[in-house]
Write a protein that holds these residues in place. Structure first.
Motif, PDB file in Angstrom:
ATOM      1  N   MET A  55       0.829  -1.196   0.000  1.00 48.09           N
ATOM      2  CA  MET A  55       0.000   0.000   0.000  1.00 48.09           C
ATOM      3  C   MET A  55       0.866   1.250   0.000  1.00 48.09           C
ATOM      4  SD  MET A  55      -3.010   1.082   2.706  1.00 48.09           S
ATOM      5  CE  MET A  55      -3.865  -0.487   2.509  1.00 48.09           C
ATOM      6  N   ARG A  56       0.518   2.198  -0.873  1.00 48.92           N
ATOM      7  CA  ARG A  56       1.187   3.497  -0.900  1.00 48.92           C
ATOM      8  C   ARG A  56       0.539   4.466   0.086  1.00 48.92           C
ATOM      9  NH1 ARG A  56       3.446   4.909  -6.433  1.00 48.92           N
ATOM     10  NH2 ARG A  56       2.427   6.938  -6.185  1.00 48.92           N
ATOM     11  N   SER A  57      -0.796   4.462   0.114  1.00 47.00           N
ATOM     12  CA  SER A  57      -1.550   5.306   1.047  1.00 47.00           C
ATOM     13  C   SER A  57      -2.999   4.854   1.030  1.00 47.00           C
ATOM     14  CB  SER A  57      -1.450   6.787   0.663  1.00 47.00           C
ATOM     15  OG  SER A  57      -2.121   7.039  -0.559  1.00 47.00           O
ATOM     16  N   MET A  58      -3.764   5.358   2.003  1.00 48.71           N
ATOM     17  CA  MET A  58      -5.185   5.081   2.058  1.00 48.71           C
ATOM     18  C   MET A  58      -5.928   6.395   2.262  1.00 48.71           C
ATOM     19  SD  MET A  58      -7.061   1.865   3.928  1.00 48.71           S
ATOM     20  CE  MET A  58      -5.963   1.975   5.335  1.00 48.71           C
ATOM     21  N   LEU A  59      -7.108   6.510   1.616  1.00 45.86           N
ATOM     22  CA  LEU A  59      -7.935   7.711   1.710  1.00 45.86           C
ATOM     23  C   LEU A  59      -9.293   7.290   2.260  1.00 45.86           C
ATOM     24  CD1 LEU A  59      -8.149  10.789   0.943  1.00 45.86           C
ATOM     25  CD2 LEU A  59      -9.179  10.020  -1.200  1.00 45.86           C
ATOM     26  N   LEU A  60      -9.640   7.776   3.452  1.00 43.94           N
ATOM     27  CA  LEU A  60     -10.849   7.346   4.134  1.00 43.94           C
ATOM     28  C   LEU A  60     -11.685   8.529   4.580  1.00 43.94           C
ATOM     29  CD1 LEU A  60      -9.327   4.700   6.602  1.00 43.94           C
ATOM     30  CD2 LEU A  60     -10.297   4.245   4.348  1.00 43.94           C
ATOM     31  N   SER A  61     -12.999   8.315   4.637  1.00 35.92           N
ATOM     32  CA  SER A  61     -13.842   9.242   5.382  1.00 35.92           C
ATOM     33  C   SER A  61     -13.818   8.771   6.830  1.00 35.92           C
ATOM     34  CB  SER A  61     -15.264   9.260   4.827  1.00 35.92           C
ATOM     35  OG  SER A  61     -15.835   7.969   4.857  1.00 35.92           O
ATOM     36  N   PRO A  84     -16.351  13.649   2.961  1.00 41.55           N
ATOM     37  CA  PRO A  84     -16.852  13.097   1.694  1.00 41.55           C
ATOM     38  C   PRO A  84     -16.849  14.103   0.550  1.00 41.55           C
ATOM     39  CG  PRO A  84     -18.204  12.339   3.511  1.00 41.55           C
ATOM     40  CD  PRO A  84     -17.241  13.349   4.093  1.00 41.55           C
ATOM     41  N   GLY A  85     -17.188  15.360   0.849  1.00 41.80           N
ATOM     42  CA  GLY A  85     -17.189  16.382  -0.195  1.00 41.80           C
ATOM     43  C   GLY A  85     -15.814  16.625  -0.767  1.00 41.80           C
ATOM     44  N   LEU A  86     -14.809  16.583   0.073  1.00 37.78           N
ATOM     45  CA  LEU A  86     -13.436  16.776  -0.398  1.00 37.78           C
ATOM     46  C   LEU A  86     -12.996  15.581  -1.240  1.00 37.78           C
ATOM     47  CD1 LEU A  86     -10.861  18.490  -0.362  1.00 37.78           C
ATOM     48  CD2 LEU A  86     -10.158  17.227   1.690  1.00 37.78           C
ATOM     49  N   THR A  91     -11.391  13.250  -6.394  1.00 39.81           N
ATOM     50  CA  THR A  91     -11.486  12.111  -7.306  1.00 39.81           C
ATOM     51  C   THR A  91     -12.329  12.399  -8.538  1.00 39.81           C
ATOM     52  OG1 THR A  91     -13.429  11.215  -6.176  1.00 39.81           O
ATOM     53  CG2 THR A  91     -11.260  10.502  -5.376  1.00 39.81           C
ATOM     54  N   GLY A  92     -13.287  13.305  -8.405  1.00 40.24           N
ATOM     55  CA  GLY A  92     -14.170  13.606  -9.520  1.00 40.24           C
ATOM     56  C   GLY A  92     -15.461  12.811  -9.515  1.00 40.24           C
ATOM     57  N   TYR A  93     -15.704  12.026  -8.454  1.00 38.92           N
ATOM     58  CA  TYR A  93     -16.962  11.279  -8.356  1.00 38.92           C
ATOM     59  C   TYR A  93     -17.294  11.059  -6.887  1.00 38.92           C
ATOM     60  CZ  TYR A  93     -14.531   6.951  -7.084  1.00 38.92           C
ATOM     61  OH  TYR A  93     -13.778   6.015  -6.436  1.00 38.92           O
ATOM     62  N   HIS A  94     -18.541  10.647  -6.613  1.00 40.55           N
ATOM     63  CA  HIS A  94     -18.959  10.405  -5.242  1.00 40.55           C
ATOM     64  C   HIS A  94     -18.383   9.078  -4.755  1.00 40.55           C
ATOM     65  CE1 HIS A  94     -21.250  10.303  -1.601  1.00 40.55           C
ATOM     66  NE2 HIS A  94     -21.907   9.208  -1.968  1.00 40.55           N
ATOM     67  N   VAL A  95     -17.517   9.140  -3.776  1.00 40.96           N
ATOM     68  CA  VAL A  95     -16.868   7.937  -3.248  1.00 40.96           C
ATOM     69  C   VAL A  95     -17.818   7.298  -2.239  1.00 40.96           C
ATOM     70  CG1 VAL A  95     -14.766   6.991  -2.222  1.00 40.96           C
ATOM     71  CG2 VAL A  95     -14.652   9.113  -3.536  1.00 40.96           C
ATOM     72  N   HIS A  96     -18.827   6.591  -2.752  1.00 41.38           N
ATOM     73  CA  HIS A  96     -19.883   6.120  -1.855  1.00 41.38           C
ATOM     74  C   HIS A  96     -19.422   4.991  -0.953  1.00 41.38           C
ATOM     75  CE1 HIS A  96     -20.223   3.396  -5.321  1.00 41.38           C
ATOM     76  NE2 HIS A  96     -20.775   2.534  -4.507  1.00 41.38           N
ATOM     77  N   ARG A  97     -18.358   4.293  -1.310  1.00 40.69           N
ATOM     78  CA  ARG A  97     -17.844   3.239  -0.432  1.00 40.69           C
ATOM     79  C   ARG A  97     -16.947   3.797   0.671  1.00 40.69           C
ATOM     80  NH1 ARG A  97     -18.768  -1.935  -2.483  1.00 40.69           N
ATOM     81  NH2 ARG A  97     -19.555  -1.949  -4.620  1.00 40.69           N
ATOM     82  N   GLY A  98     -16.547   5.063   0.533  1.00 36.25           N
ATOM     83  CA  GLY A  98     -15.861   5.751   1.618  1.00 36.25           C
ATOM     84  C   GLY A  98     -14.424   5.355   1.870  1.00 36.25           C
ATOM     85  N   ALA A  99     -13.875   4.445   1.055  1.00 33.28           N
ATOM     86  CA  ALA A  99     -12.511   3.993   1.304  1.00 33.28           C
ATOM     87  C   ALA A  99     -11.801   3.743  -0.017  1.00 33.28           C
ATOM     88  CB  ALA A  99     -12.510   2.710   2.132  1.00 33.28           C
ATOM     89  N   LEU A 100     -10.635   4.352  -0.180  1.00 36.66           N
ATOM     90  CA  LEU A 100      -9.787   4.132  -1.341  1.00 36.66           C
ATOM     91  C   LEU A 100      -8.370   3.842  -0.852  1.00 36.66           C
ATOM     92  CD1 LEU A 100     -10.838   7.174  -3.576  1.00 36.66           C
ATOM     93  CD2 LEU A 100     -11.471   4.789  -3.970  1.00 36.66           C
ATOM     94  N   ALA A 101      -7.652   3.076  -1.624  1.00 35.14           N
ATOM     95  CA  ALA A 101      -6.247   2.842  -1.305  1.00 35.14           C
ATOM     96  C   ALA A 101      -5.440   2.869  -2.585  1.00 35.14           C
ATOM     97  CB  ALA A 101      -6.055   1.505  -0.596  1.00 35.14           C
TER      98      ALA A 101
END
Length: 280
Positions: A55-61, A84-86, A91-101
């Motif tokens: 993992m390089r990083s994780m982006l979470l709400s 979530p708004g940020l 990202t350019g879309y609604h991150v409805h799952r709330g977690a990216l890595a």
């Protein structure tokens, strides 16, 4: 474990990996070149980590901090917490799952090495019997669905021609539900000449197509080839003439109601199930 860092600026350089995820052309240029891919959602992130991707990083709400706590505690990668708004702004879309890595890509194996070592769960290393080959499939959703079918139906490895869509593109990973991390895969470099590599490894190459010489899928399955490579082309034009000429067999799925073909993802599921090895 690194302490989560709350960020407020969408232009923060630490968010670079997550910018403009909806721009397909941008991601195609950036992700392979920068050695990264994006995993979206708790299950997909966990499967990527379990498959050994760094993992390089994780982006979470904020609400996902507790859910992902065990993953956070086992990675030295930074964890960025955003509203979530940020996240949507970045990202350019609604991150409805709330977690990216952001995950690090691993080098792809050579075709011959993959065929020698890949195997579906339970078969043991080096006993590959079923391989899927996808020629020029450019739709990321179809690639993801095909990988999910391959994982579910006992395919040992997947080979992609040079023009195929990236299995590690965010949408492919998402549609596959992380199955792209379970099935060994690589890219072919000299297509369709690489069919000879499959043949040299003992595989019969069967092209799914409509042609005068095609046998039915039932006929192919009845032969129970010890090693079988199933070759699939695009929905629009099907397999290229070079691939068809190089294949050992032409195979069709019998259709009713005036339908001549299935979506490539659906066709792959039918073919994988019908041709699964009868013996371990």
């Amino acid at each position: 474990m690194a302490e989560p860092i709350t960020l407020h600026d969408p232009d923060d350089p630490r968010l670079h990996d997550y910018t403009d995820l909806t721009d397909v052309q941008l991601r195609r240029r950036r992700e392979p070149a920068e050695g990264l891919f994006i995993a979206e959602g708790e299950k997909v992130i966990r499967r990527a980590v379990a498959a050994g991707h760094e993992m390089r990083s994780m982006l979470l709400s904020a609400k996902w901090l507790d859910v992902m706590r065990d993953v956070i505690e086992t990675t030295p990668a930074p964890v960025y917490v955003v509203e979530p708004g940020l996240a949507e702004q970045v990202t350019g879309y609604h991150v409805h799952r709330g977690a990216l890595a952001s995950m690090r890509r691993e080098p792809l194996p050579a075709v011959a090495d993959l065929l020698r070592t890949a195997s579906a769960p339970g078969r043991g290393e080096g006993t590959a019997r079923r391989v899927a080959v996808f020629e020029d499939i450019v739709d990321h959703a179809n690639v993801g669905a095909a990988f999910r079918n391959a994982a579910a139906l006992g395919v040992d490895a997947v080979l992609l021609t040079p023009r195929c869509a990236d299995p590690l593109y965010r949408r492919s990973v998402k549609v596959s539900m992380g199955a792209v991390f379970q099935v060994p895969w690589t890219r072919l470099e000299s297509w369709p000449a690489d069919i000879e590599t499959l043949r040299s490894a003992g595989f019969t190459v069967a092209a799914l197509c409509l042609s005068d010489r095609s046998v039915t899928l039932d006929e192919l399955a009845a032969r129970d080839h010890d090693r079988l490579a199933l070759l699939f082309g695009t929905e629009g034009t099907g397999l290229t003439p070079g691939a068809l000429a190089a294949a050992d067999e032409h195979v069709r799925i019998p259709m009713d109601a005036g339908v001549d073909s299935l979506n490539v993802a659906a066709a792959s599921a039918v073919a994988f199930y019908a041709t699964r090895p009868r013996t371990a």
